[in-house]
Write a protein that holds these residues in place. Structure first.
Motif, short mmCIF file in Angstrom:
data_model
loop_
_atom_site.label_atom_id
_atom_site.label_comp_id
_atom_site.label_asym_id
_atom_site.label_seq_id
_atom_site.Cartn_x
_atom_site.Cartn_y
_atom_site.Cartn_z
N SER A 45 34.40 29.50 41.05
CA SER A 45 35.86 29.49 41.12
C SER A 45 36.24 30.37 42.31
N SER A 46 37.51 30.59 42.50
CA SER A 46 37.96 31.38 43.63
C SER A 46 37.37 32.79 43.58
N GLY A 47 36.57 33.13 44.57
CA GLY A 47 35.97 34.46 44.65
C GLY A 47 34.80 34.70 43.72
N VAL A 48 34.32 33.65 43.04
CA VAL A 48 33.19 33.79 42.12
C VAL A 48 32.13 32.76 42.48
N ILE A 104 28.35 36.30 41.14
CA ILE A 104 28.73 37.12 42.29
C ILE A 104 30.25 37.06 42.42
N THR A 105 30.89 38.23 42.42
CA THR A 105 32.33 38.28 42.61
C THR A 105 32.63 38.94 43.95
N VAL A 106 33.63 38.43 44.63
CA VAL A 106 34.05 38.98 45.92
C VAL A 106 35.54 39.29 45.82
N ASP A 107 35.87 40.58 45.93
CA ASP A 107 37.25 41.02 45.76
C ASP A 107 37.71 41.86 46.94
#
Length: 149
Positions: A45-48, A104-107
């Motif tokens: 999903s968005s950012g994941v 993996i999350t990107v924030d």
């Protein structure tokens, strides 16, 4: 004789330039960790993102490609509730256990810091309005009394 040296030099320079160009284009031209992760791993999903590899392996791959300012690894102490957290000037990357692989999350700095505060709060300072600088110190967050006058 001199013409021959000029031709050899010109051909050599052209070959070196072509090799450098191919390397830069293949590498993404100094892409950000966010864009590299989006190309390397499956988007959930968005950012994941998702990887079939374990968290430490994934975090090492990311850190090898884009050196983080700091890294917190609490997998040994927290097990499946922990993860590996990479801090960049304008990003927080969380690599968490997800079955046999990793999520993996990107924030952005503020959201990532808030999301993983229970894991990184004792080690990382709160980010400034523009993230952290290369040393991991919060960037300018505004003035004190009388600022903006």
């Amino acid at each position: 004789m001199r013409t021959r040296y000029w031709v050899i030099g010109g051909v050599s320079a052209a070959v070196i330039a072509a090799i450098v160009l191919v390397a830069v284009l293949k590498d993404g031209g100094g892409s950000s960790p966010r864009s590299w992760i989006s190309k390397k791993y499956s988007r959930v999903s968005s950012g994941v993102y998702r990887s079939p590899k374990p968290p430490r392996t994934v975090a090492n791959e990311i850190n090898k490609k884009h050196k983080a300012i700091d890294r917190v690894d609490d997998l040994a102490t927290m097990g499946a509730a922990g993860g590996v957290y990479l801090r960049y000037p304008k990003l927080v990357v969380g690599v968490l256990p997800d079955g046999t692989g990793s999520r993996i999350t990107v924030d952005d700095p503020s959201h990532g810091y808030n999301r993983y505060h229970s894991h990184v709060g004792g080690r990382w300072s709160s980010p400034g309005s523009n993230g952290w600088n290369g040393s991991g110190i919060a960037t300018f967050r505004g003035g004190g009394p009388g600022s903006g006058k």
